[in-house]
Each structure stands twice: as C-alpha cells, then as structure tokens.
Design a protein around this motif. Structure first.
Motif, PDB file in Angstrom:
ATOM      1  N   UNK A 144       0.845  -1.200   0.000  1.00 10.74           N
ATOM      2  CA  UNK A 144       0.000   0.000   0.000  1.00 10.74           C
ATOM      3  C   UNK A 144       0.880   1.249   0.000  1.00 10.74           C
ATOM      4  N   UNK A 145       0.412   2.327  -0.650  1.00  8.18           N
ATOM      5  CA  UNK A 145       1.202   3.570  -0.667  1.00  8.18           C
ATOM      6  C   UNK A 145       1.237   4.247   0.696  1.00  8.18           C
ATOM      7  N   UNK A 146       2.292   4.982   0.930  1.00  5.71           N
ATOM      8  CA  UNK A 146       2.439   5.771   2.154  1.00  5.71           C
ATOM      9  C   UNK A 146       2.037   7.210   1.860  1.00  5.71           C
ATOM     10  N   UNK A 147       1.181   7.758   2.711  1.00  4.95           N
ATOM     11  CA  UNK A 147       0.700   9.129   2.539  1.00  4.95           C
ATOM     12  C   UNK A 147       1.377  10.026   3.588  1.00  4.95           C
ATOM     13  N   UNK A 148       2.302  10.897   3.160  1.00  6.63           N
ATOM     14  CA  UNK A 148       2.939  11.784   4.135  1.00  6.63           C
ATOM     15  C   UNK A 148       1.957  12.829   4.662  1.00  6.63           C
ATOM     16  N   UNK A 149       1.895  12.991   5.954  1.00  8.57           N
ATOM     17  CA  UNK A 149       0.982  13.930   6.594  1.00  8.57           C
ATOM     18  C   UNK A 149       1.778  15.188   6.954  1.00  8.57           C
ATOM     19  N   UNK A 163       5.486  16.992  -6.141  1.00  8.61           N
ATOM     20  CA  UNK A 163       4.789  16.432  -4.983  1.00  8.61           C
ATOM     21  C   UNK A 163       5.794  15.737  -4.064  1.00  8.61           C
ATOM     22  N   UNK A 164       5.587  15.863  -2.781  1.00  4.60           N
ATOM     23  CA  UNK A 164       6.504  15.268  -1.811  1.00  4.60           C
ATOM     24  C   UNK A 164       6.135  13.797  -1.626  1.00  4.60           C
ATOM     25  N   UNK A 165       7.108  12.931  -1.812  1.00  3.46           N
ATOM     26  CA  UNK A 165       6.892  11.497  -1.646  1.00  3.46           C
ATOM     27  C   UNK A 165       7.831  10.971  -0.570  1.00  3.46           C
ATOM     28  N   UNK A 166       7.470   9.824  -0.025  1.00  2.00           N
ATOM     29  CA  UNK A 166       8.283   9.220   1.016  1.00  2.00           C
ATOM     30  C   UNK A 166       9.225   8.177   0.421  1.00  2.00           C
ATOM     31  N   UNK A 167      10.209   7.809   1.179  1.00  2.00           N
ATOM     32  CA  UNK A 167      11.127   6.752   0.791  1.00  2.00           C
ATOM     33  C   UNK A 167      11.205   5.723   1.927  1.00  2.00           C
ATOM     34  N   UNK A 199      16.088  23.389   1.930  1.00  2.00           N
ATOM     35  CA  UNK A 199      15.786  21.948   1.904  1.00  2.00           C
ATOM     36  C   UNK A 199      16.057  21.297   3.255  1.00  2.00           C
ATOM     37  N   UNK A 200      15.287  20.262   3.571  1.00  2.00           N
ATOM     38  CA  UNK A 200      15.534  19.483   4.770  1.00  2.00           C
ATOM     39  C   UNK A 200      14.934  18.094   4.589  1.00  2.00           C
ATOM     40  N   UNK A 224      11.388  11.505   4.348  1.00  2.00           N
ATOM     41  CA  UNK A 224      10.913  12.466   3.340  1.00  2.00           C
ATOM     42  C   UNK A 224      11.999  13.498   3.100  1.00  2.00           C
ATOM     43  N   UNK A 225      12.184  13.838   1.835  1.00  2.00           N
ATOM     44  CA  UNK A 225      13.115  14.901   1.457  1.00  2.00           C
ATOM     45  C   UNK A 225      12.303  16.070   0.923  1.00  2.00           C
ATOM     46  N   UNK A 226      12.416  17.204   1.589  1.00  2.00           N
ATOM     47  CA  UNK A 226      11.669  18.405   1.195  1.00  2.00           C
ATOM     48  C   UNK A 226      12.651  19.334   0.478  1.00  2.00           C
ATOM     49  N   UNK A 227      12.565  19.344  -0.862  1.00  2.00           N
ATOM     50  CA  UNK A 227      13.518  20.106  -1.676  1.00  2.00           C
ATOM     51  C   UNK A 227      12.991  21.523  -1.898  1.00  2.00           C
ATOM     52  N   UNK A 228      13.150  22.357  -0.905  1.00  2.00           N
ATOM     53  CA  UNK A 228      12.639  23.730  -0.946  1.00  2.00           C
ATOM     54  C   UNK A 228      13.552  24.593  -1.837  1.00  2.00           C
TER      55      UNK A 228
END
Length: 320
Positions: A144-149, A163-167, A199-200, A224-228
């Motif tokens: 099942x997919x992971x939904x980042x909150x 879109x931000x995705x998880x690893x 980024x963080x 999660x990698x947030x590439x700001x």
C-alpha cells in the motif's frame, strides 16, 4: 607513656591487617582466574531465532523451540551464557524444509549454519533434539502507498516543485485477507514546520496504532526529502490553435494568442520557452448559442508548479 605505647601497637596491628587483606584478595583473584582458565563440559539451553522467514508466513510455535547444546570450553566463555539467555539463529529459507503440513529443521541439514556461529575455542559435543518442527500459517501480503501527513508553511517566495513522496513510497502489510483488503494506504505522523526556506529531510513514523494486532507491518518509519527552492513568476504569450474543425468549414477567431503566467523555481526559470506549452480550443464544443470557445492548456513542462491563462474566451466566426 602507656597511651603512646597502645597507639603504636594499634597502628602495627592495623597495617598487618591491611597487608593480610591485600594478600587475601590477590589470592582470591588468582584462584578465580585459574578456575576460569580451565575447560569445562556443560549443557546450556539456546533459544531458537528464525531468520529469513518469507513475508507471507507466520510461524505459530516459534517461541517454544529450543536446542540444548553440550559444549566444552573455558570458564570465560561459560560466563557469558550465565548472564543472558543465549540464542542461536536458524535460516528458515535455506535450512528448513517442508514435510506435509509442517516445516522441519534437522541437525544434519543445519549443523554447518549453527557451527559457524561459535568461536574456535568452543567444542560442540552434542545438540539435542536433532529435529525441530514448525507450524506455519499463510497470510495475505499487500503493498500500500504511504501518505505523508505534512503541514508545512513556506517563507514568501519559497516552495517545492514536485509532490513530496516518502522513501519508501509504499510498504507491505501482512495479515488475514479479510483484515487487509480494505486498507488502501498508510499515513505518517504529522510533520509541522513554519517559515521553511531551505531543503531538509525528516524521518516519520507510520500510524500503526489503529491497525488490528493480527496485521504485521515490518516497515515502521519512512523518510521524506523536502527540496525547498526559491520561486518566481514568469509570463509568456502563446499561440492558440483550434482543433477538430471540419474540412468544409473555415473559422476566424480572435485573439490568436493568449497570455500565460507560470510559477517555477529560479533554477528552471531561464529554461522555459513557448515551445513547452500548447493551448487549444476544441471546435466540437461550439454551439449556436455562443460565439466563443474556451482555451485550454493541454501541454506544460514538469518544471513549473502552476500555470494560469489570462484569457478565458476566444471569439470566433464560422464561414463556409
């Protein structure tokens, strides 16, 4: 005079006592070392730990299996077995075979894997029992997919492009089919950040408390990698094309071009051109009650965050 003499005698006696204690302690440690250096043969119980069990399998009697090892080694090695319960690994995939409805481990098949887990100074004399039986149940496996909150507020002029995705972006859940069939995704715990301008990355635990106890999820957290990036707005003038016009029909329309605003990162700003976009009006949507068509953006580059057409109406005249 008698007081001085008594004091001297007490000091002498005290020193003699201290010397005696020192020699006694040294002798005790020498005795202990001699004992520990000697070899002993004894039997110790090992808990069996199964490795490499297939995801869909659940071993029902895993905790009840033990092996009794009769070994010869020195006292130093024996000490570690007295301070904690020892365990031995059995490779379920390579050392266990199926026999009817049970899975069987035999000493003849698994001795090499066991022997490799002991040092050269340990001599294994016997292992009992020579056979272990495992009862196994088969579960369903679903990915099942992971939904980042995420609740992230960016500083003015900053954003993320994609879109931000998880690893990993999906995880396996294992359990009875009736329980996992209605689970379509798993959420993470909430990540809150304010005024983000760089980024963080973060590690987020999955929300598993609400799942039935019979459901197993081996992956407990994701990253999660947030590439700001710094963002800016650009504008372009794009040609409009009318499609699906019958061959015997001519259409005049105005305006021939529309203005478009887009939002993208500074890094991609100079790479975006008119050729990256297509704007069309579909003649099939015309009707006698209207004199205009609605332009639609049907092609845009992945390097933009949003895009907006300024003109929403294209006037047209039909001439046959």
């Amino acid at each position: 005079m008698s007081l001085i003499s008594s004091t001297i005698k007490n000091i002498v006696r005290s020193r003699k006592l201290n010397v005696f204690l020192i020699f006694f302690i040294l002798a005790f440690f020498i005795l202990i070392l001699a004992r520990l250096s000697a070899s002993y043969t004894n039997t110790v119980k090992f808990k069996v730990v199964l490795k490499n069990i297939p995801d869909e399998m659940v071993v029902l009697n895993d905790s009840t299996n033990v092996l009794n090892f009769t070994m010869n080694t020195d006292g130093f090695e024996w000490l570690k077995y007295y301070f904690k319960t020892p365990s031995i690994d059995i490779d379920f995939k390579n050392e266990v075979r199926k026999s009817d409805s049970l899975y069987v481990w035999s000493l003849s098949r698994g001795y090499s894997g066991i022997n490799d887990q002991f040092g050269k100074n340990i001599e294994i004399k016997t292992i009992n029992p020579d056979t272990l039986l495992f009862k196994v149940d088969i579960n369903a496996v679903k990915k099942v997919p992971v939904m980042p909150n995420l609740k992230i507020n960016y500083s003015p002029g900053y954003n993320v492009l994609n879109s931000i995705v998880t690893n990993p972006d999906s995880v396996k859940i294992i359990g009875p089919k009736s329980l996992i069939s209605n689970i379509n995704n798993l959420e993470t715990n909430v990540l809150k950040r304010e005024n983000v301008n760089k980024p963080f990355n973060a590690r987020l635990a999955l929300k598993l408390d609400s799942l039935d106890s019979q459901i197993l999820v081996k992956t407990k957290s994701v990253s999660v990698d947030i590439l700001v990036e710094k963002f800016t707005e650009g504008t372009l003038t794009l040609p409009v094309e009318i499609i699906n016009v019958p061959k015997n029909v001519k259409v005049n329309y105005f305006p021939k071009t529309v203005n478009l605003s887009y939002y993208t990162s500074l890094e991609n700003y100079n790479k975006i051109t008119v050729d990256d976009f297509d704007v069309i009006c579909d003649f099939k949507e015309h009707n006698n009650k209207s004199t205009y068509l609605t332009p639609k953006l049907i092609k845009s580059p992945k390097t933009i965050k949003t895009a907006r057409l300024h003109e929403q109406k294209i006037e047209y005249i039909i001439s046959e």
